[in-house]
Design an enzyme around this catalytic site. Structure first.
Site, mmCIF file in Angstrom:
data_model
loop_
_atom_site.group_PDB
_atom_site.id
_atom_site.type_symbol
_atom_site.label_atom_id
_atom_site.label_comp_id
_atom_site.label_asym_id
_atom_site.label_seq_id
_atom_site.Cartn_x
_atom_site.Cartn_y
_atom_site.Cartn_z
ATOM 1 N N GLU A 91 -0.566 4.330 -17.655
ATOM 2 C CA GLU A 91 0.016 5.341 -17.899
ATOM 3 C C GLU A 91 1.586 4.885 -16.267
ATOM 4 O OE1 GLU A 91 -0.289 8.615 -20.974
ATOM 5 O OE2 GLU A 91 -0.889 9.329 -19.831
ATOM 6 N N CYS A 104 4.199 8.045 -9.914
ATOM 7 C CA CYS A 104 3.303 7.766 -9.527
ATOM 8 C C CYS A 104 2.018 7.219 -10.290
ATOM 9 C CB CYS A 104 2.473 9.236 -10.428
ATOM 10 S SG CYS A 104 0.696 9.641 -10.687
ATOM 11 N N CYS A 111 -11.172 5.343 -15.857
ATOM 12 C CA CYS A 111 -12.296 4.894 -14.063
ATOM 13 C C CYS A 111 -13.298 5.778 -15.037
ATOM 14 C CB CYS A 111 -11.436 6.468 -13.566
ATOM 15 S SG CYS A 111 -12.046 6.787 -12.249
ATOM 16 N N CYS A 115 -15.254 12.553 -12.593
ATOM 17 C CA CYS A 115 -14.984 13.185 -12.655
ATOM 18 C C CYS A 115 -14.459 14.719 -13.669
ATOM 19 C CB CYS A 115 -13.528 13.707 -11.577
ATOM 20 S SG CYS A 115 -13.628 12.193 -10.274
ATOM 21 N N CYS A 118 -11.267 15.699 -15.229
ATOM 22 C CA CYS A 118 -9.743 14.356 -14.518
ATOM 23 C C CYS A 118 -9.757 13.610 -16.939
ATOM 24 C CB CYS A 118 -10.217 13.398 -14.249
ATOM 25 S SG CYS A 118 -9.274 12.372 -14.262
ATOM 26 N N CYS A 343 -0.900 15.918 -12.674
ATOM 27 C CA CYS A 343 -2.112 15.110 -12.151
ATOM 28 C C CYS A 343 -3.226 15.097 -12.772
ATOM 29 C CB CYS A 343 -2.384 15.645 -10.933
ATOM 30 S SG CYS A 343 -2.145 15.032 -9.669
#
Ligand code: SAH
Ligand code: SF4
Length: 351
Positions: A91, A104, A111, A115, A118, A343
């Site tokens: 994305e 962005c 990932c 975290c 996220c 975010c």
């Protein structure tokens, strides 16, 4: 087929020499891609007809294609779902504001860092993106957005999916391309790399001389709290990050931005203000307070399921108290939350 987008100028020079063309073709091709934003080889009229045909037959410019997009009428934010050649999805998001239009971008599919707040972390890690795939997010989306809404991308933030400093080589090459003299409308002070904090890579990046802005995802100035939210803090604690960040700020003559996503009862207490004050006084820095964006679309469990955002009112109060300590505080508006493009909301469920 050789992919020419994503190659640095010196790599393109080698390429042209290998096909018996003069070296300066590299600069010309760079101008087509990144200044004129033209990726159709047949339009490159300062190349001979035979070179144009050769490039058309034996090379390509894009490595991603549009898969889907969502547009927020409220904010004019547009989220792009882009497809790689091996059918992975990533994305990229364009966020227009009054004085700038920010893109962005992602650096990995998923990932590995897990975290707890996220969405990308919750989906796990698939692979690193190539330099071509990082750069192509810019070439494809800025063209599409410009065509529909008449706005040029002015800023790039490495805040999409993935940890840029764990895909260091490709991230660095993309930074070299974006900051090259041919790339129209971008410059090093309009580019921000956001990292969860890999100390030796922060030092490496400082030593390259690329000098882009650096943002460190902090979220707590207390080691134990940060470790709970971001397991990577067990490996690279704040105490190890601090000297690397001080070095980065000194070498690049920039201020480090601390990103601070606010979680009710976890990092919005008075002791957090005190600890942030102590930390921020140790280096040139500013802090960006970010409301926690819900990741309920990922059906999280454990600590992830219990996280709640600090209220808007409390965030403003927290900001005021930090300002009383003469710290520079920015407040981020949540843009694109209605289309899960804010975010930390980027994730592809079925990839
Ligand atoms: N891996 C890098 C860059 C991508 S994440 C990093 O961690 O910095 C970009 C930013 O979004 C980081 O500051 C991250 O902490 C923040 N973020 C992640 N999930 C979020 C969420 N649900 N709400 C608000 N911010 C989030
Ligand atoms: Fe990875 Fe950044 Fe998400 Fe952490 S916040 S899981 S480092 S993308």
């Amino acid at each position: 087929m050789i992919n020419l987008v994503g190659k640095t100028k010196s790599e393109l020079e080698e390429f042209f020499i290998s096909i018996n063309e003069p070296k300066f073709r590299a600069k010309q091709l760079f101008e087509w891609f990144y200044d004129k934003r033209e990726s159709d080889f047949s339009q490159m009229l300062n190349f001979s007809k035979s070179l144009r045909e050769k490039l058309q037959n034996e090379s390509k410019a894009h490595s991603l294609s549009f898969s889907d997009s969502q547009f927020s009428i409220q904010t004019s934010t547009k989220k792009y779902l882009l497809q790689t050649e091996d059918n992975r999805q990533i994305e990229a998001v364009i966020i227009p504001e009054e004085k700038r239009t920010t893109l962005c971008i992602s650096t990995q599919v998923g990932c590995p860092l897990d975290c707890k707040f996220c969405a990308t972390g919750l989906m796990g890690f698939k692979r690193n993106l190539t330099t071509a795939e990082i750069v192509d997010q810019y070439l494809l989306t800025q063209k599409d957005y410009g065509k529909d809404y008449g706005k040029d991308v002015t800023n790039i933030v490495y805040m999409g999916m993935g940890e840029p400093l764990l895909n260091y080589e490709n991230t660095l090459k993309s930074l070299k391309i974006f900051t090259s003299e041919e790339t129209r409308g971008l410059s090093r002070n309009r580019i921000t790399v956001s990292t969860s904090g890999i100390p030796h890579r922060i030092i490496d990046l400082a030593n390259t001389g690329v000098k882009v802005k650096l943002a460190l995802s902090l979220h707590s100035a207390f080691e134990e709290v940060r470790s709970k939210l971001m397991p990577i803090n067990n490996k690279y604690p704040i105490s190890e990050l601090l000297p690397a960040l001080q070095f980065y700020a000194k070498e690049t003559k920039t201020r480090i931005t601390f990103e601070y996503t606010m979680f009710a009862g976890i990092n919005d207490r008075d002791e957090d203000i005190r600890e942030l004050g102590k930390l921020m006084n140790k280096l040139p820095s500013k802090i960006n307070l970010i409301p926690f964006n819900s990741i309920s679309h990922m059906a999280p469990d454990g600590i992830s399921a219990s996280l709640k955002s600090t209220t808007r009112e409390k965030i403003l109060e927290f900001a005021d108290k930090l300002r009383e300590k003469n710290l520079t505080v920015l407040l981020r508006n949540t843009q694109g939350d209605d289309i899960a493009a804010a975010c930390g909301q980027l994730a592809i469920k079925k990839s």
